[in-house]
Each structure stands twice: as structure tokens, then as C-alpha cells.
Design an enzyme around this catalytic site. Structure first.
Site, PDB file in Angstrom:
ATOM      1  N   ASN A  32       0.850  -1.199   0.000  1.00 46.20           N
ATOM      2  CA  ASN A  32       0.000   0.000   0.000  1.00 46.20           C
ATOM      3  C   ASN A  32       0.881   1.244   0.000  1.00 46.20           C
ATOM      4  O   ASN A  32       2.008   1.195   0.464  1.00 46.20           O
ATOM      5  CB  ASN A  32      -0.833   0.056   1.281  1.00 46.20           C
ATOM      6  CG  ASN A  32      -2.057  -0.815   1.227  1.00 46.20           C
ATOM      7  OD1 ASN A  32      -2.447  -1.297   0.166  1.00 46.20           O
ATOM      8  ND2 ASN A  32      -2.657  -1.026   2.366  1.00 46.20           N
ATOM      9  N   ASP A  47      -4.998  -5.412   2.568  1.00 52.10           N
ATOM     10  CA  ASP A  47      -6.227  -6.163   2.859  1.00 52.10           C
ATOM     11  C   ASP A  47      -6.095  -7.637   2.479  1.00 52.10           C
ATOM     12  O   ASP A  47      -6.708  -8.495   3.092  1.00 52.10           O
ATOM     13  CB  ASP A  47      -7.406  -5.536   2.111  1.00 52.10           C
ATOM     14  CG  ASP A  47      -7.821  -4.211   2.742  1.00 52.10           C
ATOM     15  OD1 ASP A  47      -7.764  -4.117   3.978  1.00 52.10           O
ATOM     16  OD2 ASP A  47      -8.180  -3.270   1.997  1.00 52.10           O
ATOM     17  N   LYS A  57      11.285 -17.095  -8.232  1.00 47.21           N
ATOM     18  CA  LYS A  57      10.624 -16.071  -9.039  1.00 47.21           C
ATOM     19  C   LYS A  57       9.659 -16.712 -10.041  1.00 47.21           C
ATOM     20  O   LYS A  57      10.027 -17.671 -10.731  1.00 47.21           O
ATOM     21  CB  LYS A  57      11.685 -15.250  -9.779  1.00 47.21           C
ATOM     22  CG  LYS A  57      11.102 -14.084 -10.552  1.00 47.21           C
ATOM     23  CD  LYS A  57      12.193 -13.278 -11.230  1.00 47.21           C
ATOM     24  CE  LYS A  57      11.573 -12.155 -12.054  1.00 47.21           C
ATOM     25  NZ  LYS A  57      12.568 -11.446 -12.847  1.00 47.21           N
ATOM     26  N   PHE A  89      -7.298   4.731  12.259  1.00 50.42           N
ATOM     27  CA  PHE A  89      -7.137   5.742  11.212  1.00 50.42           C
ATOM     28  C   PHE A  89      -7.923   5.312   9.989  1.00 50.42           C
ATOM     29  O   PHE A  89      -8.077   4.116   9.728  1.00 50.42           O
ATOM     30  CB  PHE A  89      -5.655   5.916  10.840  1.00 50.42           C
ATOM     31  CG  PHE A  89      -5.001   7.052  11.572  1.00 50.42           C
ATOM     32  CD1 PHE A  89      -4.764   6.963  12.935  1.00 50.42           C
ATOM     33  CD2 PHE A  89      -4.630   8.211  10.910  1.00 50.42           C
ATOM     34  CE1 PHE A  89      -4.170   8.003  13.628  1.00 50.42           C
ATOM     35  CE2 PHE A  89      -4.031   9.265  11.591  1.00 50.42           C
ATOM     36  CZ  PHE A  89      -3.799   9.165  12.951  1.00 50.42           C
ATOM     37  N   LYS A 122     -16.757   3.639   9.828  1.00 50.98           N
ATOM     38  CA  LYS A 122     -15.605   2.799  10.176  1.00 50.98           C
ATOM     39  C   LYS A 122     -15.430   2.692  11.687  1.00 50.98           C
ATOM     40  O   LYS A 122     -15.129   1.631  12.222  1.00 50.98           O
ATOM     41  CB  LYS A 122     -14.344   3.386   9.532  1.00 50.98           C
ATOM     42  CG  LYS A 122     -13.217   2.393   9.418  1.00 50.98           C
ATOM     43  CD  LYS A 122     -12.196   2.792   8.376  1.00 50.98           C
ATOM     44  CE  LYS A 122     -12.691   2.511   6.964  1.00 50.98           C
ATOM     45  NZ  LYS A 122     -11.683   2.788   5.937  1.00 50.98           N
TER      46      LYS A 122
END
Ligand code: C5P
Length: 408
Positions: free
Chosen positions: A213, A282, A292, A332, A346
Site C-alpha cells: 500500500n 487487505d 521467481k 485511522f 468505520k
């Protein structure tokens, strides 16, 4: 408004090579709005000249208790009464020993002894060779000056002018500056233990790639610093960010949401406040490839599967300690629109007493922000300001909401 506007600092220099760092400290203090009165011992003048310190502080340096410039010829009384804080940087091993004994045969030790202890803090930044630092006599003396009401700011570790490496270097000017600024903040969170999550999490797909994020961690780090300045013990659980640890804060570095959850559950066992600022991913990839993931030449991208991460804040807020009122939880919310509605919803969904909303794109990576406080009584805005200023306001807002006399 600058950090140290209206503050008068007596900066005492004793004999040590670290005197060169005190020139920079003086400059930082003056730049932040303080007036600085430098006092030097004779030994200090062997390392840096009073001319340098006079030029940086804009005031003649004091060095003698017989200074005729003082009409009453009592510089020890006048200088210590004018001060908002006395900072000894560098404080030599010898000078600390002199403080322990209450010696007063030269101006600096004399004015330390004459200090009105209840309103003028004495901050000590030791500087010495590593063997001198670990010597039982030095450690005994440090414990004694601490017991006598001084604040010992600690030392750094590293290369020393004598060519040896170890503990005993004076803290860097910026670190000392942070400690001096902290000294003047109201101790509204004294006795509290605050846990803060900050930064993003990184959910690895393979050893090279992952999802994450946007989050610089700046707001969370500012809150950790402000909580410590306010007198709290602080644990900062940080995702991958490039920020220095605030002074006096215990930092635990984590990468993934699962690691952050584990660290948070551990740290909040004995905390009284939890502030979740982290931008937790999330979802995480359902599986992690050991090597990889390669293009296979078919032109088809791989199909990725995700599972949802636990909500750390929700888990903690529904835990026994939060439910019993022993742990005050703050969340937050970074939104891009309809901040008030989203923030209210929230807060209800997470079951927490206080939720702080902000508009994501206006805060990401910035040094400034504005906050919206949502609690049971309604909504309050903290207007746009530097993140550290907002963090200090938030610390006071949290303190005002803590149940008084709570048993921990
Ligand atoms: O639901 P949303 O992610 O918008 O909620 C944001 C708040 O929840 C923040 O305080 C964030 O730190 C916290 N959170 C968390 N764990 C998650 C997701 C969000 O602690 N997995």
C-alpha cells in the site's frame, strides 16, 4: 511559531572533543527560536573557542564566576534563574563526578548547584572514551546524578576520536535537539504504554515481487514521537519504511500483515493505548512461490489467488483488554471522498472509541496533514499543520479520553 520560541537555554560545554558538535547544537537551538547562553569550562576552551560559540549564539560566552559584567557579580544565580533548561553537552566524566559531589569551584558546576531544580531541568549529554564510560565509577556517578534529578540523555556507539570503537560518543546534535524539544512538551501520557503501528505492509508473491500500500509511515512515526515526548513508553511496530526511529521509542520492524498482527498482539498485552496508523494490505497472495514466477511464453499472465488478511485493529479492539477498558484503541481511515460518513461508519464497524480520518491523496508522503477526529460525541477537525504538531494535538486528545485512575 517555532519549536523553541521563547525558551532560554543555558548550554554548558565541558572538556571533550565532542565540543565541535556543540557548535551545531547551538545553531539548531537558535534556528528553532531559542536564546542560548553558552557557559564553558576552562577545559572546553581547549577544544573550541568562545569566539565560535559567541558567534553562533549571538551572546558573549561566560566562563568565570568572577565575571564583572554582572552588576551583582553573581553570574551563577543570574544565569540559572533565567534558564528554562540547562544542557551539558558535552558532559565529561570528570564534570559528572563533580556534579555528584556538589563541587562549585568554577562557574558551570556552581550554576548547576544553584539551579532551581523544581523548574529548571538539567539535561546531561555525556561524552567520553568507551573504557571511561563503562567504568563502575562513571556508571555509579550517572545513577547518582539521575537520582539527584538530572536527566541523562545517553550516549551513541561508534568510532571514537581516540581510535577505539564503542559506547561513549556524545549523541548527535539532531538527537540532542530532539531530546531538548521533548523536555518542554506537557507529560499528558506519563505512565501510559502506547503501541503504534505505522507504514505499509508488504505481502510477498515470490522472492522478488509482492503487493503493498501507499504509506510513508510519517504520521505513525510522528505519533510515536509525540507519545514519547508526552511521557509514554512507546512501542512502534513499523512496516517497510525509510524513516529514523524517534528517540526513546522501541521499534519492531515487520514486513507482512501477519507479522504485524503477531507483533501487535504481543505488544498490546501490557499496553494502555493502541494507535493503528498502518496501511495494512487487505489481501495477501494465497501461496508464496519459493522462486521467481517466470513468464512462460504463452502470453498469459499467471492467475493469482488472494486471501484476506486479519484486521489487526478489529482483532485488538475486540480483545479482552480493550473490552475491559484497559486498552484504548484509536483507528485511522484514509479516504478519498465523503470523509465524515466513511469515518463514522468505520468507527462503528471497528467498535473503537476514536477514529481519525484523513484524505489519503492529501497526506501520502507529505509532511503536513489535516485530521478529522470522530468519537461518540461527534466530529472535530484538526486543521492542516505539520504532522508532528497534529500528532501532539492527537496525544492530548487521547489523554483527555483516557479513563482517569484506570488500573493497569
Ligand atoms: O478498514 P480500513 O482498512 O479502512 O481501516 C483502517 C484502520 O484499520 C487503520 O487504523 C488501519 O491501521 C487498521 N487496519 C488494521 N488491519 C487491517 C486493515 C486495517 O489494523 N488488516
Amino acid at each position: 511559531m517555532q519549536e523553541l520560541d521563547g525558551k532560554h537555554i543555558v548550554l554548558g560545554l565541558t572538556g571533550g572533543i565532542a565540543c565541535y558538535k556543540s557548535a551545531e547544537l547551538c545553531r539548531l537551538l537558535v534556528k528553532a527560536g531559542a536564546t542560548v547562553q553558552v557557559v564553558m569550562t576552562e577545559a572546553a576552551t581547549q577544544f573550541i573557542t568562545p569566539v565560535t560559540m559567541q558567534a553562533l549564539s549571538g551572546r558573549p560566552v561566560y566562563g568565570s564566576q568572577w565575571d564583572v559584567r554582572e552588576p551583582n557579580n553573581m553570574p551563577h544565580i543570574n544565569l540559572s534563574r533565567e534558564a528554562d533548561a540547562i544542557v551539558l553537552a558535552p558532559a565529561s566524566a570528570d564534570f559528572i563526578a563533580r556534579l555528584v559531589q556538589g563541587r562549585s569551584d568554577e562557574l558551570l558546576s556552581l550554576l548547576c548547584l544553584a539551579r532551581p531544580a523544581e523548574r529548571v531541568p538539567l539535561l546531561i549529554a555525556p561524552a567520553m572514551n568507551r573504557e571511561m564510560w563503562v567504568h563502575p565509577a562513571t556508571q555509579r556517578n550517572l545513577r547518582q546524578v539521575d537520582a539527584d534529578g538530572a536527566r541523562v540523555l545517553g550516549v551513541g556507539n561508534g568510532w571514537q576520536a581516540c581510535g577505539e570503537t564503542g559506547d561513549g560518543r556524545m549523541l548527535e546534535p539532531a538527537q540532542l535537539f530532539e531530546e531538548i524539544v521533548a523536555e518542554f512538551q506537557p507529560k499528558v501520557l506519563a505512565g501510559e504504554h502506547v503501541v503504534v503501528t505505522a507504514g505499509p505492509t508488504f505481502e510477498a508473491l515470490d522472492p522478488i515481487r509482492g503487493i503493498t500500500n501507499h504509506s510513508s509511515g510519517k504520521m505513525g512515526f510522528a505519533i510515536a514521537r509525540a507519545a514519547r515526548e508526552a511521557g509514554a513508553e512507546v512501542t512502534l511496530i513499523a512496516g517497510p519504511v525509510h524513516l529514523p526511529t524517534p528517540r526513546g521509542v522501541q521499534r519492531l520492524d515487520v514486513t507482512s500483515a501477519r507479522q504485524m498482527l503477531e507483533a501487535t498482539l504481543g505488544a498490546t498485552q501490557r499496553a494502555s493505548v493502541f494507535v493503528a496508523t498502518a496501511a495494512v494490505a487487505d489481501w495477501r497472495p494465497a501461496s508464496h512461490s519459493e522462486h521467481k514466477i517466470k513468464k512462460d511464453g504463452s502470453g498469459q499472465p499467471p492467475v493469482l489467488h488472494f486471501v484476506e488478511n486479519d484486521d489487526i485493529l478489529l482483532t485488538v479492539a475486540q480483545g479482552a483488554r480493550a473490552k475491559a477498558g484497559e486498552l484504548f484503541c484509536v483507528g485511522f481511515a484514509a479516504e478519498s471522498e465523503n470523509l465524515v460518513e466513511h469515518a463514522k461508519a468505520k468507527r462503528a464497524r471497528k467498535g473503537i472509541p476514536l477514529l481519525v480520518g484523513n484524505i489519503g491523496p492529501l497526506t501520502f508522503g507529505q509532511d503536513h496533514n489535516s485530521l478529522l477526529l470522530v468519537d461518540a460525541d461527534g466530529v472535530r477537525e484538526l486543521p492542516r499543520a505539520p504532522k508532528l504538531m497534529l500528532a501532539r494535538e492527537l496525544a492530548a486528545e487521547i489523554a483527555a479520553r483516557l479513563p482517569s485512575g484506570r488500573q493497569r
